[in-house]
Design a protein around this motif. Sequence first.
Motif, PDB file in Angstrom:
ATOM      1  N   PHE A 225       0.838  -1.208   0.000  1.00 60.39           N
ATOM      2  CA  PHE A 225       0.000   0.000   0.000  1.00 60.39           C
ATOM      3  C   PHE A 225       0.873   1.260   0.000  1.00 60.39           C
ATOM      4  O   PHE A 225       0.472   2.322   0.451  1.00 60.39           O
TER       5      PHE A 225
ATOM      6  N   ASP B  44      -7.687   0.521   1.714  1.00 58.97           N
ATOM      7  CA  ASP B  44      -6.329   1.027   1.535  1.00 58.97           C
ATOM      8  C   ASP B  44      -5.702   1.138   2.923  1.00 58.97           C
ATOM      9  O   ASP B  44      -6.053   2.018   3.710  1.00 58.97           O
TER      10      ASP B  44
ATOM     11  N   ASN C  92     -11.420  -3.121  -1.381  1.00 57.82           N
ATOM     12  CA  ASN C  92     -11.209  -1.668  -1.503  1.00 57.82           C
ATOM     13  C   ASN C  92     -10.754  -1.025  -0.194  1.00 57.82           C
ATOM     14  O   ASN C  92     -11.169   0.094   0.138  1.00 57.82           O
TER      15      ASN C  92
ATOM     16  N   SER D 114      -2.988   2.229   3.869  1.00 59.13           N
ATOM     17  CA  SER D 114      -2.235   3.458   4.173  1.00 59.13           C
ATOM     18  C   SER D 114      -3.179   4.581   4.631  1.00 59.13           C
ATOM     19  O   SER D 114      -2.758   5.550   5.248  1.00 59.13           O
ATOM     20  N   GLN D 115      -4.456   4.449   4.327  1.00 54.38           N
ATOM     21  CA  GLN D 115      -5.410   5.527   4.631  1.00 54.38           C
ATOM     22  C   GLN D 115      -6.305   5.214   5.833  1.00 54.38           C
ATOM     23  O   GLN D 115      -6.847   6.118   6.452  1.00 54.38           O
TER      24      GLN D 115
ATOM     25  N   LYS E 166      -7.241  -5.540  -0.715  1.00 53.04           N
ATOM     26  CA  LYS E 166      -7.342  -4.794  -1.988  1.00 53.04           C
ATOM     27  C   LYS E 166      -8.679  -5.088  -2.663  1.00 53.04           C
ATOM     28  O   LYS E 166      -9.344  -4.181  -3.164  1.00 53.04           O
TER      29      LYS E 166
END
Length: 394
Positions: free
Chosen positions: A43, A202, A200, A204-205, A197
């Motif tokens: 990510f 993420d 959906n 990193s977020q 993934k």
Amino acid sequence: ACPVNAITTGNNTFRFLRDLATPNKLVITQMAPAVRVAIGEAFGLEPGTNVENKISSALRQIGVDYVFDTTWAADLTIMEEAAELQERIEKYYSGDKSVRLPILTSCCPAWVKFIEQNYADMLDVPSSAKSPMQMFATVAKDIWAKEKGLERDQVTLVSIMPCIAKKYEASRAEFSRDLNYDVDYVITTSELMTLFKDSNIDLSQIEDSPIDSVLGDYTGGGIIFGRTGGVIEAATRTLYENMTGKKLEKVEFESLRGWDGLRVAEVKVNDLTLRIGIAYGLREAGKLLDKIRNKEEFFHAIEIMACPYGCVGGGGQPKAKKRLETLQQRAEGLNSIDRSLDLRVSKDNPKVRAIYDNHLDHPLSHKAHELLHTEYFVKVKRGKDENTDASKEE
Ligand code: SF4
């Protein structure tokens, strides 16, 4: 590439999703130390970034009921292994011929299978302590679930591991009761990455969300299990304090660290100079075991991990372009977590102490043996490719 061409290598992602979607099914996870410093790479995060609280958040988002940490059980493993090592050393030097040295760490299933297949005359030397994954599973199903009023088969326990061989370990018959396995199945880091993934998510977020600590937080000794030399360093920290009765002024044993596939170090504990061997890659392990079997070298303890640099380089981890550099960054990520913690010696873990006080009495007690120890069996090789050296394959 699995070091043992593990017997049960199937991808369990679909089963995981089906269980999460089943109404009233209680799904809990445990996560090994090395997972949190590798999955973020997929990510866009730097190798070694600790994303344990993001994994925890993402797992809750897909429907996991309780997100636990194997690292807590690594501290428990150390309590048993350090006690076993001390007991063996004391018996050995008192002339008790029933014990042999060295003691060999036993948390890597690829290495356990290797010794079962190739060194049947040495099955009394590995520590009988279960791996952290299996210790966690026993405690979760036989103690935690019971306290919640649940039967074993009412809890689905999924292990998130850096390792394909852990699928094989989870499927060993001795880790089941009445057809209910302690670990129901294993998902690798790479499989979890794909699942996130596809959902959906993420990493990193996503907002952080702490791991459930019902079974306890971990110490620095537990987290370094994920890199070469980490298991024996954690054991040495606890052994040193147990045998000397003193607190360690410096918990980092530099002599046990390094990147070479075969290393030898000496650590002084009271009047005894412990000779310790550390190897990764089964080819190096084989060389070490041959020397011990032929009495060419003497060791008090040995750590063997099948994968390069230990579990950070496991076959279930994301593939890296700059491989060795990435594995070192992952290992340093674990060292950095260790340095950040107030408690760095497994024996200081309050929840581990509590489980002995409330359920297991003390390390190596009868109850601890029943729940936390295992045995090894002579195994016959079934294919010429078995025991493939992970460091050669990857
Ligand atoms: Fe699994 Fe490799 Fe770690 Fe062994 S060293 S437990 S095979 S990831």
